[in-house]
Enzyme design. Sequence first.
Site, PDB file in Angstrom:
ATOM      1  CB  CYS A  11     -25.233  12.054 -16.578  1.00  0.00           C
ATOM      2  SG  CYS A  11     -23.435  11.980 -16.436  1.00  0.00           S
ATOM      3  N   PRO A  61     -26.637  12.693 -27.747  1.00  0.00           N
ATOM      4  CG  PRO A  61     -27.826  13.160 -25.664  1.00  0.00           C
ATOM      5  CD  PRO A  61     -27.808  12.430 -27.094  1.00  0.00           C
ATOM      6  CG  MET A  62     -22.103  11.113 -27.383  1.00  0.00           C
ATOM      7  SD  MET A  62     -21.302   9.867 -28.337  1.00  0.00           S
ATOM      8  CE  MET A  62     -21.738  10.689 -30.171  1.00  0.00           C
ATOM      9  CB  ALA A  63     -20.335  15.172 -22.423  1.00  0.00           C
ATOM     10  N   GLY A 114     -28.267   2.856 -27.517  1.00  0.00           N
ATOM     11  CA  GLY A 114     -27.389   1.965 -27.359  1.00  0.00           C
ATOM     12  C   GLY A 114     -27.252   0.919 -28.397  1.00  0.00           C
ATOM     13  CG  ASP A 115     -24.770  -1.532 -27.608  1.00  0.00           C
ATOM     14  OD1 ASP A 115     -23.830  -0.697 -27.152  1.00  0.00           O
ATOM     15  OD2 ASP A 115     -25.253  -2.519 -26.635  1.00  0.00           O
TER      16      ASP A 115
HETATM   17  C1  LIG Z   1     -18.390  10.273 -24.771  1.00  0.00           C
HETATM   18  C2  LIG Z   1     -19.692  10.231 -24.437  1.00  0.00           C
HETATM   19  C3  LIG Z   1     -20.480  11.198 -23.845  1.00  0.00           C
HETATM   20  C4  LIG Z   1     -22.016  11.140 -23.575  1.00  0.00           C
HETATM   21  N1  LIG Z   1     -22.580  12.325 -23.157  1.00  0.00           N
HETATM   22  C5  LIG Z   1     -23.946  12.229 -23.010  1.00  0.00           C
HETATM   23  C6  LIG Z   1     -24.711  13.345 -22.570  1.00  0.00           C
HETATM   24  O1  LIG Z   1     -23.858  14.446 -22.478  1.00  0.00           O
HETATM   25  N2  LIG Z   1     -25.967  13.351 -22.546  1.00  0.00           N
HETATM   26  C7  LIG Z   1     -26.590  11.963 -22.475  1.00  0.00           C
HETATM   27  O2  LIG Z   1     -27.802  11.913 -22.375  1.00  0.00           O
HETATM   28  N3  LIG Z   1     -25.867  10.934 -22.861  1.00  0.00           N
HETATM   29  C8  LIG Z   1     -24.604  10.902 -23.191  1.00  0.00           C
HETATM   30  N4  LIG Z   1     -23.921   9.798 -23.621  1.00  0.00           N
HETATM   31  C9  LIG Z   1     -24.528   8.678 -23.692  1.00  0.00           C
HETATM   32  C10 LIG Z   1     -25.124   8.468 -25.382  1.00  0.00           C
HETATM   33  O3  LIG Z   1     -25.968   9.610 -25.568  1.00  0.00           O
HETATM   34  C11 LIG Z   1     -25.748   7.204 -25.744  1.00  0.00           C
HETATM   35  O4  LIG Z   1     -26.897   6.976 -24.874  1.00  0.00           O
HETATM   36  C12 LIG Z   1     -24.831   6.124 -25.315  1.00  0.00           C
HETATM   37  O5  LIG Z   1     -23.550   6.323 -25.663  1.00  0.00           O
HETATM   38  C13 LIG Z   1     -25.115   4.676 -25.848  1.00  0.00           C
HETATM   39  O6  LIG Z   1     -25.355   4.865 -27.517  1.00  0.00           O
HETATM   40  P1  LIG Z   1     -24.336   4.344 -28.300  1.00  0.00           P
HETATM   41  O7  LIG Z   1     -24.088   2.853 -28.162  1.00  0.00           O
HETATM   42  O8  LIG Z   1     -24.925   4.334 -29.635  1.00  0.00           O
HETATM   43  O9  LIG Z   1     -22.985   5.239 -28.019  1.00  0.00           O
HETATM   44  C14 LIG Z   1     -22.533   9.956 -23.828  1.00  0.00           C
HETATM   45  C15 LIG Z   1     -22.025   8.707 -24.331  1.00  0.00           C
HETATM   46  C16 LIG Z   1     -20.486   8.989 -24.597  1.00  0.00           C
HETATM   47  C17 LIG Z   1     -19.868   7.775 -25.094  1.00  0.00           C
END
Ligand SMILES: Cc1cc2nc3c(=O)[nH]c(=O)nc-3n(C[C@H](O)[C@H](O)[C@H](O)COP(=O)(O)O)c2cc1C
Length: 371
Positions: A128, A44-46, A229-230
């Site tokens: 968050c 999920p990404m806002a 994460g990563d």
């Molecule tokens: C732009 C952005 C928005 C995010 N929004 C949310 C969100 O709405 N809810 C949530 O649980 N995590 C949110 N995250 C965290 C991601 O879901 C994820 O846990 C985090 O980016 C680590 O994973 P990654 O390294 O694959 O990006 C957000 C991350 C990014 C970069």
Amino acid sequence: MVPTASAGVKRRVRGYDSARMQVDLRESWRIADVEIPSRLVLAPMAGVSVQAFRRQGRRFGAGLVCSEMVSCAGLSHHNERTLGYLRIAADEHPLAVQIFGAEPAVMAEAARMVEDAGADIVDINFGCPVRKVTKTGAGAHCLEEPARACAIVEAVANAISLPVSVKMRRGLPNGSRTCLEIGPQLVEAGAASLTLHPRSAKQMYTGEADHSLTAELVELVDVPVIASGDITSRARAQTVLATTGAEAVMVGRAAQGNPWALSQIMGEEGEPSREEVVAELVLFMRETVRELGEHRAAGFLKKFYGWYLGRGRFPKPFKQELVQLETLGEVEQRLFAAAPGARFVLERLEDELPQGDEVLLDLPISIYGGG
Ligand SMILES: Cc1cc2nc3c(=O)[nH]c(=O)nc-3n(C[C@H](O)[C@H](O)[C@H](O)COP(=O)(O)O)c2cc1C
């Protein structure tokens, strides 16, 4: 046989060939009774996880996709824009809708609306780190208040028949191990799955995700754990799955404007052609316009141009040129001029996708309080 939550340690060795550190990402698994066809989850990404992003994620191999965090207060006030986050398309399932808030009763009401909207799982945000959210007692702040966090999970789990999952960080301060204390309590309160992003809230996105904590969490709970994460490559996905015992990996930033990261993690090789990149971007633009309307979509899409066209795929000035253009129609024209063959790739893509009535874009009437 369907693995159950109590399969515990046994579950952790399923599909794992210890000699080769290979985990089968195409193996299905379950959160309670929801079957998830692959061990890859789209984060999920806002500001990113619109319907077009989630549908694309499913096409490229994600077994589960998630909405961005939705405010339970916004839902309970029937805020029109917040309600828009509950639009679910027919080809997104299985889909988790994530809610955030600090009041158990309001979270329970929001969860009922999510269930009515047709989601498969309700996910609760305890991760968050943004001040605007934590200062209201929501998001990662809940990790500091285990009693409140458990009350929220319990209220939500009692309000709906869907499984409830929780996504959390390791804790608030750097080095925190709070997730290991609170994780089992959340399961006790009714969480059917936990996702751990093992950075502290203070870290935001700096440093590295410490997946040794994910491995510890897996040992402590008898529900599926998702590692976030990563995760940026197939090798990393395999290593994290094999060394933590997590049921699935979640991919976030690596998939922004790059759905091919998902198919590569699933085992497909090769980079997309320029035509494929442009076709996916234009499809994404068109779907986003349908979802958000032209005006909102125009602003929303700007960050995606760089994400799609970067990675050495197109020269930098080209991206800057697109951002300057007045209308999305002009952006499309310019993209097709740069990769004419993309029109045919797009036609093929649009033919393959379910269209019109097959894709549910409207909200169910019950969301509006019964019509
Ligand atoms: C732009 C952005 C928005 C995010 N929004 C949310 C969100 O709405 N809810 C949530 O649980 N995590 C949110 N995250 C965290 C991601 O879901 C994820 O846990 C985090 O980016 C680590 O994973 P990654 O390294 O694959 O990006 C957000 C991350 C990014 C970069």
